[in-house]
Structures are given as C-alpha cells and as structure tokens.
Write a protein that holds these residues in place. Structure first.
Motif, PDB file in Angstrom:
ATOM      1  N   LEU A  44       0.822  -1.205   0.000  1.00  0.00           N
ATOM      2  CA  LEU A  44       0.000   0.000   0.000  1.00  0.00           C
ATOM      3  C   LEU A  44       0.857   1.256   0.000  1.00  0.00           C
ATOM      4  CD1 LEU A  44      -2.847  -1.031   2.482  1.00  0.00           C
ATOM      5  CD2 LEU A  44      -3.013  -0.746  -0.012  1.00  0.00           C
ATOM      6  N   THR A  45       1.946   1.214   0.778  1.00  0.00           N
ATOM      7  CA  THR A  45       2.849   2.369   0.814  1.00  0.00           C
ATOM      8  C   THR A  45       3.459   2.614  -0.563  1.00  0.00           C
ATOM      9  OG1 THR A  45       3.360   1.965   3.136  1.00  0.00           O
ATOM     10  CG2 THR A  45       4.903   3.330   1.891  1.00  0.00           C
ATOM     11  N   ALA A  46       3.911   1.511  -1.178  1.00  0.00           N
ATOM     12  CA  ALA A  46       4.491   1.648  -2.521  1.00  0.00           C
ATOM     13  C   ALA A  46       3.458   2.178  -3.509  1.00  0.00           C
ATOM     14  CB  ALA A  46       5.033   0.301  -2.996  1.00  0.00           C
ATOM     15  N   ARG A  47       2.215   1.648  -3.365  1.00  0.00           N
ATOM     16  CA  ARG A  47       1.148   2.117  -4.272  1.00  0.00           C
ATOM     17  C   ARG A  47       0.824   3.585  -4.004  1.00  0.00           C
ATOM     18  NH1 ARG A  47      -0.666   2.040  -9.190  1.00  0.00           N
ATOM     19  NH2 ARG A  47      -2.948   2.320  -9.343  1.00  0.00           N
ATOM     20  N   SER A  48       0.840   3.960  -2.716  1.00  0.00           N
ATOM     21  CA  SER A  48       0.572   5.345  -2.360  1.00  0.00           C
ATOM     22  C   SER A  48       1.633   6.272  -2.951  1.00  0.00           C
ATOM     23  CB  SER A  48       0.527   5.497  -0.840  1.00  0.00           C
ATOM     24  OG  SER A  48       0.377   6.839  -0.474  1.00  0.00           O
ATOM     25  N   VAL A  49       2.909   5.837  -2.843  1.00  0.00           N
ATOM     26  CA  VAL A  49       3.998   6.633  -3.427  1.00  0.00           C
ATOM     27  C   VAL A  49       3.824   6.729  -4.937  1.00  0.00           C
ATOM     28  CG1 VAL A  49       6.481   6.694  -3.831  1.00  0.00           C
ATOM     29  CG2 VAL A  49       5.596   6.126  -1.557  1.00  0.00           C
ATOM     30  N   GLU A  50       3.438   5.599  -5.535  1.00  0.00           N
ATOM     31  CA  GLU A  50       3.237   5.590  -6.985  1.00  0.00           C
ATOM     32  C   GLU A  50       2.112   6.539  -7.387  1.00  0.00           C
ATOM     33  OE1 GLU A  50       2.006   2.447 -10.558  1.00  0.00           O
ATOM     34  OE2 GLU A  50       2.343   1.755  -8.514  1.00  0.00           O
ATOM     35  N   MET A  51       0.997   6.458  -6.644  1.00  0.00           N
ATOM     36  CA  MET A  51      -0.129   7.329  -6.948  1.00  0.00           C
ATOM     37  C   MET A  51       0.230   8.793  -6.737  1.00  0.00           C
ATOM     38  SD  MET A  51      -2.488   5.473  -8.135  1.00  0.00           S
ATOM     39  CE  MET A  51      -3.757   6.725  -8.177  1.00  0.00           C
ATOM     40  N   GLU A  52       0.995   9.056  -5.685  1.00  0.00           N
ATOM     41  CA  GLU A  52       1.431  10.424  -5.445  1.00  0.00           C
ATOM     42  C   GLU A  52       2.301  10.917  -6.598  1.00  0.00           C
ATOM     43  OE1 GLU A  52       3.986  13.072  -2.202  1.00  0.00           O
ATOM     44  OE2 GLU A  52       3.608  10.940  -1.838  1.00  0.00           O
ATOM     45  N   SER A  53       3.177  10.032  -7.086  1.00  0.00           N
ATOM     46  CA  SER A  53       4.035  10.403  -8.218  1.00  0.00           C
ATOM     47  C   SER A  53       3.204  10.649  -9.476  1.00  0.00           C
ATOM     48  CB  SER A  53       5.067   9.302  -8.470  1.00  0.00           C
ATOM     49  OG  SER A  53       5.917   9.133  -7.344  1.00  0.00           O
ATOM     50  N   ILE A  54       2.173   9.820  -9.647  1.00  0.00           N
ATOM     51  CA  ILE A  54       1.293  10.013 -10.804  1.00  0.00           C
ATOM     52  C   ILE A  54       0.570  11.349 -10.697  1.00  0.00           C
ATOM     53  CG2 ILE A  54      -0.791   9.168 -11.944  1.00  0.00           C
ATOM     54  CD1 ILE A  54       0.154   6.329 -11.300  1.00  0.00           C
ATOM     55  N   ASP A  55       0.074  11.658  -9.493  1.00  0.00           N
ATOM     56  CA  ASP A  55      -0.600  12.937  -9.289  1.00  0.00           C
ATOM     57  C   ASP A  55       0.353  14.104  -9.527  1.00  0.00           C
ATOM     58  OD1 ASP A  55      -2.973  11.672  -8.719  1.00  0.00           O
ATOM     59  OD2 ASP A  55      -2.738  11.795  -6.541  1.00  0.00           O
ATOM     60  N   ARG A  56       1.593  13.944  -9.046  1.00  0.00           N
ATOM     61  CA  ARG A  56       2.580  15.002  -9.262  1.00  0.00           C
ATOM     62  C   ARG A  56       2.897  15.168 -10.730  1.00  0.00           C
ATOM     63  NH1 ARG A  56       7.338  13.125  -5.646  1.00  0.00           N
ATOM     64  NH2 ARG A  56       8.441  14.740  -6.878  1.00  0.00           N
ATOM     65  N   SER A  57       3.007  14.050 -11.435  1.00  0.00           N
ATOM     66  CA  SER A  57       3.307  14.149 -12.868  1.00  0.00           C
ATOM     67  C   SER A  57       2.155  14.822 -13.610  1.00  0.00           C
ATOM     68  CB  SER A  57       3.583  12.758 -13.458  1.00  0.00           C
ATOM     69  OG  SER A  57       2.411  11.950 -13.462  1.00  0.00           O
ATOM     70  N   LYS A  58       0.919  14.568 -13.165  1.00  0.00           N
ATOM     71  CA  LYS A  58      -0.228  15.230 -13.785  1.00  0.00           C
ATOM     72  C   LYS A  58      -0.183  16.733 -13.518  1.00  0.00           C
ATOM     73  CE  LYS A  58      -5.270  15.425 -13.762  1.00  0.00           C
ATOM     74  NZ  LYS A  58      -6.524  14.865 -13.199  1.00  0.00           N
ATOM     75  N   ALA A  59       0.116  17.092 -12.274  1.00  0.00           N
ATOM     76  CA  ALA A  59       0.194  18.517 -11.931  1.00  0.00           C
ATOM     77  C   ALA A  59       1.275  19.219 -12.738  1.00  0.00           C
ATOM     78  CB  ALA A  59       0.444  18.679 -10.429  1.00  0.00           C
ATOM     79  N   VAL A  60       2.410  18.532 -12.909  1.00  0.00           N
ATOM     80  CA  VAL A  60       3.498  19.116 -13.689  1.00  0.00           C
ATOM     81  C   VAL A  60       3.092  19.253 -15.153  1.00  0.00           C
ATOM     82  CG1 VAL A  60       5.851  18.727 -14.497  1.00  0.00           C
ATOM     83  CG2 VAL A  60       5.291  18.297 -12.115  1.00  0.00           C
ATOM     84  N   ALA A  61       2.420  18.231 -15.689  1.00  0.00           N
ATOM     85  CA  ALA A  61       1.959  18.313 -17.082  1.00  0.00           C
ATOM     86  C   ALA A  61       0.966  19.452 -17.269  1.00  0.00           C
ATOM     87  CB  ALA A  61       1.328  16.982 -17.505  1.00  0.00           C
TER      88      ALA A  61
END
Length: 457
Positions: A44-61
């Motif tokens: 779950l932690t790894a998935r949470s980090v992954e989701m956070e990274s995905i959200d960050r990549s969306k914000a950056v895009a």
C-alpha cells in the motif's frame, strides 16, 4: 470389592500440553497475519507513493499546458501582433510551437515537463497551417519515474471584457444632472471611485472597484430610487486603446502639416498655409493647430486618421447621417449637432487624448434637441459628455497616463452631466486592440510507465 470408574477429566500434565499446542498455533497464526499485514502495508505504501508520483506528474503536465496557453496568448496579443491569424500560423510552422527550452524539458520542484504544439485535424492536410483556430497542446510531465501526457485542444477567440458596459472608465467617474443610461446592457463601472448626484437614471448596475458616493434623487437598476451603488467590485480589465494601430486601416490620413494621404501613403491633397480657400479636404478643414469641420458644413463620408487634434461642429443630417470614423492622435472635441454613424467596424470616435462632447448632435437632426450618435467611443485618456448629447452605443476611457508630466496628480476622471443619454443593447465590439482568450475545448490524459521527461517529436 468396589469397582472404580474414570471420570473423563484430563490429568494436569495433559491440560498443560494442550494449552501449549493451542498457544503455538495462535502465535503462528498471528505471525502469519502480521507478516501478511506487513507485506500489504509495504504494498500500500508503494502504491501510495506511486499514486502520489502520478498525481505530481499530472500537476506538472498541467503546468506545461498553462505555460503553452500563456505563450500562445502573448503571440496574439494586439500589443505584439496586428495579425493574430498570421501569428497563430507561425506557431505551427515553428519547431514544436514553443521556445526550445520548453520542448527540451523544464525542471520544477515537483518534477519536469516538456511541451509542444501541433495542428489538429482541420481538413487542410497541412500541419503548418491552421484553418479553424484550434491547435493541440501536448505536455508530458514526469515525477519519480511516473509520467502523464495531457493533450488539450485549445482555441483562440476574441474577447472584450468591456463589451457588457455602456460606460466603463479606468479612473474615477462622475455622473450628475439628468443623465440617463438605458438599454439591455445599461451597466456603468469604474475601476476607481464612482460619484452620482442629482437625478441620473442608470438602468443597469452601477459599480466601482473602490468607493461609491450617491446624493439626490438618482435611480439605478431599473428605476430603483437611490438604488444600490456597488463598491469594491471586481476590476474590469480595459484593453489598451492603441490609436496608432488604426492608421493603416483608415481610408485617409490627415497630417499635421496639412496633407491628406490615401492608404498607400500617397499625398492626394496639400493645404496652403497662405490661401485659406485651399485648406478644405472632403469637408475637413486644416489649420496649423489641427483639423476641424465647420458648423453647417457637409463633410464627406470616410474613415480618417488625424495626426493631431480634431474638433467638429457639424456633419450629417436626419435623412443622411455622416458615415464616419474619426481616429485622432490628440484630443477630440465635438460641439453642435452632427449626425454620425460608424464607418469602420463599430468605432465612431477614437482619441489618443481626452475626448469631449458638448451641446447637441445626432440622428435627431440639426433642427431638434433630441440628438443621437451611434457606435463606440474610445479614449486613451478620459471622456466627458455634457449638454444634450445622446449616444446609441458605449463608451470606454482607458485613462492612460503615458506622456503626462511626473508632477501630474489629478488623475484622468470622466464626467457625464446635463441631459446626456447613453443607450446600449450590446453587440458592439472593438475592431482593433481586442483582447483574446484561449479556452480549453477538450482534454485527454495518458499514463506513461517508466517515463522520462522528453516528448518524441
């Protein structure tokens, strides 16, 4: 001899063995559950980090999309280009449509993004030419190995934030006497202070971005006695009144030294400073101090760009209005009772200096006190109307202080008094110096795994 029977109870040593076995089983189960929970927690932690990274990549895009829109908006800004369509095509003809540093990748605190702009499928088969004022902005954002590509279809469209107001001024606005503002868009606004006194009747909303004061029997919002005057209202951005931008669009240019030029720049008339009877061009009179029309004269239709000041005291009649657009680098001063309709777009009068209208004038004709002009009145400075002037149209005063001495501290307020009537039903748009906006028409996202910060060209 008595017979003995077993009771079925376990002996103490047997009880202890059973309890030990149960305890061991429970420990094993608990340890298994703990291990499973630990594995799940890590997952779950790894998935949470992954989701956070995905959200960050969306914000950056999304940041890249916003940057591209700002870039596109700067290209079609009238202050940078007098041909927005050509500027729009130039985007597609260039490599990626944005500065090279944006195509190669921009690093931020959250990650990085790269942007490009390409043509949509508009039916012309040419990716370097636009036919429908739509393009695709593609931005790929990356953060911690996760990536998101956003493709946004955006459109450039004219936008004039001033067109919903009958009277709009940047500096303070004074309204008094029997001034009337009516029509379906009879709104009045100033980005500074609003003063209303006497018996004005403002049919729409009366507002100011700073303070308001009202005295007397004034009305607002459909006849409400001493109706609301809305203070602290949002500022309405006023696009600059760029007088010089009109010059190549006018049919005639009247110079300071008495010449008249056609659109090609050829001199077609030269006034004579010595002989007063050779100073008339199409009913427009020249003096060393500026151009003017005489009372009772019949100036000819046309669009005129005047290098200096201009004043008029007549022109047009009830049966045949003066179809004209006057653009003056200096002030415009109107008296009498001209009958005027706009010739170039919706613009009637455009001044680089202050603009004053006094007396009577308009479609009511030379022999009546009911006076109406039609179109948009624009001033780079201020606008003042007094007397019995009436306008079917709208008024914008930019109150620009460029060129004024540093000691000037009185501002550039606008005044409307007497029996002024402004009627505005909407639909009048400035032909030049119009702002643009670039809204997003559609949005598509694509998740990228093992992403980098580049976009394949």
């Amino acid at each position: 001899m008595a017979r003995t029977h077993r009771t079925g109870l376990l002996r103490p040593s047997s009880n202890r063995g059973t309890i030990l076995i149960i305890a061991i089983v429970l420990v094993i189960v608990i340890m298994g559950l703990s291990a499973a929970m630990l594995v799940t927690s890590h997952a779950l932690t790894a998935r949470s980090v992954e989701m956070e990274s995905i959200d960050r990549s969306k914000a950056v895009a999304e940041e890249g999309i916003d940057l591209a829109r700002v870039h596109l908006l700067s290209l079609v800004d009238p202050r940078n280009s007098d041909d927005p369509a050509a500027a729009w095509d130039a985007v597609l003809a260039s490599d990626g449509g944005v500065p090279e540093k944006f195509r190669g990748g921009v690093t931020t605190r959250e990650g990085s993004y790269a942007v490009r702009i390409v043509d949509n499928e508009d039916g012309d088969g040419d990716p370097t030419m636009d036919q429908d004022m739509l393009v695709i902005v593609e931005s790929t954002g990356t953060a911690a190995g996760q990536g998101r590509t956003i493709r946004a279809v955006v459109r450039v469209e004219p936008y004039d934030p001033t067109e919903n107001f009958a009277i709009l001024t940047e500096d303070s606005l004074y309204i008094w006497g029997n001034q009337t503002t009516d029509g379906t868009l009879a709104n009045v606004h100033t980005n500074k202070d609003l003063y209303v006194w006497g018996s004005p009747d403002i049919g729409g909303v009366a507002s100011a971005s700073e303070n308001t004061w009202g005295w007397g029997d004034y009305k607002t919002e459909g006849g409400t006695a001493q109706g609301p005057l809305h203070a602290n209202s949002p500022v309405v951005p006023i696009p600059p009144v760029q007088v010089a931008a009109y010059r190549p669009k006018m049919e005639y240019v009247l110079t300071r030294d008495g010449r008249a030029l056609d659109r090609s720049g050829m001199t077609i008339f030269q006034a004579d400073a010595e002989r007063w009877w050779i100073r008339d061009f199409r009913g427009m009179q020249w003096t060393p101090w500026g151009w003017y029309t005489q009372h009772g004269s019949n100036p000819q239709d046309g669009s005129y760009y005047i290098e200096g000041d201009f004043w008029f005291t007549g022109g047009g009649r009830r049966e045949r209005p003066w179809n004209v657009t006057i653009v003056a680098e200096g002030y415009i001063n109107g008296f009498g009772n001209p009958v005027m309709t706009p010739r170039f777009g919706d613009e009637l009068l455009v001044s680089g200096g202050d603009l004053w209208l006094f007396g009577t004038g308009g479609l009511g004709g030379p022999n009546t006190d009911v006076a109406e002009m039609q179109g948009i009145i624009l001033s780079h400075r201020s606008v003042s109307l007094n007397g019995n002037v009436s306008l079917h149209g709208r008024i914008v005063a930019e109150a620009n202080r460029d060129g004024l001495p540093e000691w000037w501290s009185w501002g550039l307020p606008s005044y409307f008094g007497g029996n002024i009537q402004v009627t505005y039903d909407g639909g009048l748009r400035r032909s030049l110096t119009t702002s643009y906006r670039i809204p997003v028409k559609s949005w598509q996202e694509e998740l990228i795994t093992n992403a980098d910060s580049s976009i394949q060209q």
